[in-house]
Structures are given as structure tokens and as C-alpha cells.
Design a protein around this motif. Structure first.
Motif, PDB file in Angstrom:
ATOM      1  N   MET A   1       0.846  -1.188   0.000  1.00  7.57           N
ATOM      2  CA  MET A   1       0.000   0.000   0.000  1.00  7.57           C
ATOM      3  C   MET A   1       0.886   1.244   0.000  1.00  7.57           C
ATOM      4  O   MET A   1       1.776   1.370   0.837  1.00  7.57           O
ATOM      5  N   ASP A   2       0.640   2.165  -0.950  1.00 11.81           N
ATOM      6  CA  ASP A   2       1.444   3.384  -0.955  1.00 11.81           C
ATOM      7  C   ASP A   2       0.989   4.310   0.173  1.00 11.81           C
ATOM      8  O   ASP A   2      -0.030   4.076   0.829  1.00 11.81           O
ATOM      9  N   PHE A   3       1.763   5.383   0.385  1.00 13.32           N
ATOM     10  CA  PHE A   3       1.505   6.234   1.537  1.00 13.32           C
ATOM     11  C   PHE A   3       0.131   6.890   1.473  1.00 13.32           C
ATOM     12  O   PHE A   3      -0.586   6.963   2.479  1.00 13.32           O
ATOM     13  N   SER A   4      -0.246   7.377   0.305  1.00 18.45           N
ATOM     14  CA  SER A   4      -1.535   8.045   0.172  1.00 18.45           C
ATOM     15  C   SER A   4      -2.689   7.117   0.542  1.00 18.45           C
ATOM     16  O   SER A   4      -3.624   7.514   1.251  1.00 18.45           O
ATOM     17  N   ALA A   5      -2.615   5.866   0.077  1.00 17.90           N
ATOM     18  CA  ALA A   5      -3.668   4.896   0.388  1.00 17.90           C
ATOM     19  C   ALA A   5      -3.657   4.536   1.867  1.00 17.90           C
ATOM     20  O   ALA A   5      -4.720   4.399   2.495  1.00 17.90           O
ATOM     21  N   TRP A   6      -2.462   4.370   2.440  1.00 18.72           N
ATOM     22  CA  TRP A   6      -2.364   4.067   3.877  1.00 18.72           C
ATOM     23  C   TRP A   6      -2.915   5.214   4.710  1.00 18.72           C
ATOM     24  O   TRP A   6      -3.683   4.994   5.653  1.00 18.72           O
ATOM     25  N   MET A   7      -2.546   6.439   4.373  1.00 16.74           N
ATOM     26  CA  MET A   7      -3.024   7.594   5.115  1.00 16.74           C
ATOM     27  C   MET A   7      -4.545   7.684   5.046  1.00 16.74           C
ATOM     28  O   MET A   7      -5.210   7.908   6.066  1.00 16.74           O
ATOM     29  N   SER A   8      -5.099   7.484   3.857  1.00 17.70           N
ATOM     30  CA  SER A   8      -6.551   7.534   3.699  1.00 17.70           C
ATOM     31  C   SER A   8      -7.236   6.449   4.518  1.00 17.70           C
ATOM     32  O   SER A   8      -8.274   6.687   5.152  1.00 17.70           O
ATOM     33  N   ALA A   9      -6.635   5.250   4.541  1.00 14.93           N
ATOM     34  CA  ALA A   9      -7.225   4.139   5.297  1.00 14.93           C
ATOM     35  C   ALA A   9      -7.232   4.438   6.792  1.00 14.93           C
ATOM     36  O   ALA A   9      -8.229   4.167   7.487  1.00 14.93           O
ATOM     37  N   VAL A  10      -6.141   4.990   7.318  1.00 18.32           N
ATOM     38  CA  VAL A  10      -6.079   5.320   8.745  1.00 18.32           C
ATOM     39  C   VAL A  10      -7.052   6.457   9.069  1.00 18.32           C
ATOM     40  O   VAL A  10      -7.751   6.415  10.092  1.00 18.32           O
ATOM     41  N   GLN A  11      -7.107   7.450   8.209  1.00 19.09           N
ATOM     42  CA  GLN A  11      -8.045   8.548   8.433  1.00 19.09           C
ATOM     43  C   GLN A  11      -9.488   8.046   8.452  1.00 19.09           C
ATOM     44  O   GLN A  11     -10.288   8.457   9.300  1.00 19.09           O
ATOM     45  N   ALA A 277       9.872   1.579  10.091  1.00 23.66           N
ATOM     46  CA  ALA A 277       9.579   3.000  10.290  1.00 23.66           C
ATOM     47  C   ALA A 277       9.153   3.692   8.996  1.00 23.66           C
ATOM     48  O   ALA A 277       9.071   4.920   8.950  1.00 23.66           O
ATOM     49  N   ARG A 278       8.831   2.912   7.992  1.00 22.22           N
ATOM     50  CA  ARG A 278       8.473   3.505   6.686  1.00 22.22           C
ATOM     51  C   ARG A 278       7.381   4.571   6.823  1.00 22.22           C
ATOM     52  O   ARG A 278       7.495   5.665   6.264  1.00 22.22           O
ATOM     53  N   ARG A 279       6.324   4.246   7.556  1.00 23.92           N
ATOM     54  CA  ARG A 279       5.202   5.190   7.643  1.00 23.92           C
ATOM     55  C   ARG A 279       5.589   6.471   8.395  1.00 23.92           C
ATOM     56  O   ARG A 279       5.151   7.557   8.027  1.00 23.92           O
ATOM     57  N   LEU A 280       6.420   6.357   9.410  1.00 19.62           N
ATOM     58  CA  LEU A 280       6.842   7.550  10.136  1.00 19.62           C
ATOM     59  C   LEU A 280       7.773   8.406   9.282  1.00 19.62           C
ATOM     60  O   LEU A 280       7.728   9.642   9.355  1.00 19.62           O
ATOM     61  N   HIS A 281       8.609   7.767   8.465  1.00 16.50           N
ATOM     62  CA  HIS A 281       9.420   8.533   7.513  1.00 16.50           C
ATOM     63  C   HIS A 281       8.508   9.303   6.557  1.00 16.50           C
ATOM     64  O   HIS A 281       8.712  10.502   6.306  1.00 16.50           O
ATOM     65  N   GLU A 282       7.507   8.607   6.034  1.00 15.18           N
ATOM     66  CA  GLU A 282       6.595   9.238   5.079  1.00 15.18           C
ATOM     67  C   GLU A 282       5.787  10.363   5.737  1.00 15.18           C
ATOM     68  O   GLU A 282       5.540  11.406   5.121  1.00 15.18           O
ATOM     69  N   ASP A 285       7.857  13.549   6.035  1.00 10.19           N
ATOM     70  CA  ASP A 285       7.884  14.291   4.781  1.00 10.19           C
ATOM     71  C   ASP A 285       6.543  14.966   4.501  1.00 10.19           C
ATOM     72  O   ASP A 285       6.499  16.096   4.012  1.00 10.19           O
ATOM     73  N   TYR A 286       5.458  14.273   4.829  1.00  7.52           N
ATOM     74  CA  TYR A 286       4.129  14.852   4.613  1.00  7.52           C
ATOM     75  C   TYR A 286       3.931  16.114   5.457  1.00  7.52           C
ATOM     76  O   TYR A 286       3.376  17.108   4.967  1.00  7.52           O
ATOM     77  N   ILE A 287       4.404  16.090   6.683  1.00  5.99           N
ATOM     78  CA  ILE A 287       4.258  17.254   7.575  1.00  5.99           C
ATOM     79  C   ILE A 287       4.961  18.470   6.978  1.00  5.99           C
ATOM     80  O   ILE A 287       4.446  19.604   7.057  1.00  5.99           O
ATOM     81  N   VAL A 288       6.112  18.241   6.357  1.00  9.04           N
ATOM     82  CA  VAL A 288       6.854  19.356   5.741  1.00  9.04           C
ATOM     83  C   VAL A 288       6.196  19.824   4.452  1.00  9.04           C
ATOM     84  O   VAL A 288       6.099  21.032   4.181  1.00  9.04           O
ATOM     85  N   GLU A 289       5.720  18.895   3.652  1.00  7.04           N
ATOM     86  CA  GLU A 289       5.262  19.215   2.292  1.00  7.04           C
ATOM     87  C   GLU A 289       3.779  19.555   2.217  1.00  7.04           C
ATOM     88  O   GLU A 289       3.296  19.965   1.163  1.00  7.04           O
TER      89      GLU A 289
END
Length: 292
Positions: A1-11, A277-282, A285-289
Motif C-alpha cells: 500500500m502506498d503512503f496516500s492509500a495508507w493515510m486515507s485508510a487510517v483517516q 519506520a516507513r510510515r513515520l518517515h513518510e 515528509d508529509y508534515i513538511v510538504e
């Protein structure tokens, strides 16, 4: 699952869990429950639940336990926003793209919404299916993060600092408490839902300290550069109220450099965890961007 899909799923799972946990709007006192749901549901980036779930992945935590911790932290966060927006605090009329709670309802209701959300947060965490000693430790952690030596204390420092010049050290001390304490709690609660040992928790604490300040630096930059329509809240409010920020102290260029430094440090503190830690790395970056 890419980051966008993971973030959407958690949200989405956080939204569903909050929907279940909040009292129905038809339940008396109906107006209070309606206001709680109005303030909590259907908006927000859910950064704290995302951090909770990201840390939980490092610790191998069960998703249902992470839901309880994530929702507890998010309820504390929302209560703080409701109270911060009131006339006695920051006196704002817009939050998450809609009228603030005290504007949509009234000041007394907004005050009670914050009180009730704080109580429900601790009830939600207390009912998680965790061993009693660990649960007590997690409740203590959340209480500390929300109290006078955490978020509430940081807000008090912020109010007292309005119109006064702060040093960089004073500004960071304020935000380690006001913003950083609850972000740190989100990360550590996620870790404690699983099997993170002491070394892992220490590493995650170092990460959370950096990412908490990073979030605030970026927030200050967005307040100075983004529009009200983009932010979903009143842009330029800090400057208008003569509040100390990273931008007012350092200027835009150096504030962005500060964000870059904190971003690198946050990534560095995740390096011992490898791919876990992949998701925390992502998320770093999301917090900055992010643009809002």
C-alpha cells in the motif's frame, strides 16, 4: 500500500471509530452531543492518529488497540482547538473550513464540548483491552501531555507571550509543550499498544520531539504564506495578534531552514528501526510538504 492509500485508510478508520465513540446527536443533552460531533467529525488531517498508527506498526500493535489510543489523542486535540478558538483565548471564527464551535453554537456549549471530549478521551483509552499496568502507564502519559506540564501549560505560555519578544529557546520551550507534548504522546501511545522495548521508546521519543517542533515550524510558515481558503482557518492571525512565531523570530528563509534541519533529525532518529519506520518517515515528509 502506498503512503496516500495508507493515510486515507487510517483517516477513514479513525473517522469511523470516532463516529462510534461519540454520543449520538439524538441523545440528551442533544445540543452538547451535536456540538461534540460537529467539532470532531468530518475534518482535520488526523496527524496524531496517523503518528499513533505509524509508531504502532514499528511495535507490531493490533489496529483495534491503536484505534483506541488514536481516538483518545484526537479527542484531546479537538478539545484544545475548541477552547483555543474561544473569545477568551485566540478568538477565531473559522476552523477546518467551517464556523468554530462557539460561533456555530455558543460559548457555554463550546466550553462544555471541550470538557466532555477530554473526559471521553480518557474513558476511551481506559476501556482498551490492554494489561492494567500498561494501561495505567498510558493514561498517565496522556494526562501529563494534556496538562499544565504539557499542552495546557504551553497554551498558557503562548497567551502570556503575546506582544512580547521571545528568544528561540523560549519559543521552542513553549512549543515543546503546546504542540509537541500531544504529538509525542501520540507516538508513544502507539508504541505502547505493541511490544516496543525501552530502547525503541527512547528512539521514538527523540523522533517525536523533532517532529513535534517540525509540525509547529511548518504551521507558522503556512500561517504566513497560505490563504484562509487553503488553511481552513484564518490566515495571518498570529502576525495580526502580534504572537511570537518561528517566522516572526527567524524570518521565512531561516524558518524553512529550521524545518529542513528538524526533518533531517527526525529521519535520523528513525534509522535504527529500518523498514518498520516507513510510515513515520513518510509522515515526516508529509508534515513538511503539506499545504494546509
Amino acid at each position: 500500500m502506498d503512503f496516500s492509500a495508507w493515510m486515507s485508510a487510517v483517516q477513514q478508520r479513525t473517522e469511523s471509530a470516532l463516529e462510534r465513540l461519540l454520543p449520538a446527536a439524538s441523545l440528551e443533552p442533544a445540543r452538547l452531543h451535536e456540538a461534540m460531533r460537529y467539532s470532531t467529525l468530518g475534518g482535520g488531517k488526523r496527524v496524531r492518529p496517523l503518528l499513533c498508527h505509524g509508531a504502532g506498526e514499528i511495535a507490531g500493535a493490533a489496529p483495534d488497540l491503536l484505534d483506541a489510543a488514536a481516538c483518545a489523542v484526537e479527542m484531546i486535540h479537538v478539545y484544545s482547538l475548541v477552547h483555543d478558538d474561544m473569545p477568551c483565548m485566540d478568538d477565531d471564527v473559522l476552523r477546518r473550513g467551517k464556523p468554530t464551535c462557539h460561533v456555530e453554537f455558543d460559548e457555554a456549549t463550546a466550553l462544555l464540548v471541550g470538557d466532555a471530549l477530554q473526559s471521553l478521551a480518557f474513558q476511551t483509552l481506559a476501556e482498551a483491552a490492554l494489561p492494567a499496568p500498561r494501561l495505567a502507564d498510558m493514561l498517565r502519559l496522556l494526562a501529563h501531555a494534556a496538562g499544565s506540564r504539557g499542552m495546557a501549560g504551553g497554551q498558557a505560555i503562548d497567551l502570556a507571550a503575546t506582544g512580547r519578544a521571545l528568544s528561540l529557546e523560549e519559543l521552542e520551550f513553549m512549543h515543546i509543550h503546546k504542540t509537541g507534548a500531544l504529538i509525542r504522546a501520540a507516538v508513544l501511545l502507539g508504541a505502547r499498544c505493541g511490544n516496543a522495548d525501552e530502547a525503541a521508546q527512547q528512539g521514538l521519543t527523540q523522533f517525536a520531539n523533532r517532529v513535534g517542533l517540525l509540525f509547529q515550524v511548518v504551521d507558522d510558515i503556512l500561517d504566513a504564506e497560505a490563504s484562509t481558503a487553503t488553511l481552513g482557518k484564518t490566515a495571518g492571525k498570529d502576525a495580526a495578534n502580534n504572537k511570537p512565531t518561528y517566522v516572526s523570530l527567524l524570518g521565512i528563509v531561516q524558518a524553512k531552514q529550521k524545518a529542513a534541519e528538524l526533518r533531517a533529525e527526525a529521519h535520523h532518529h528513525l534509522s535504527p528501526f529500518g523498514d518498520r519506520a516507513r510510515r513515520l518517515h513518510e509522515l515526516t515528509d508529509y508534515i513538511v510538504e503539506r499545504t494546509f
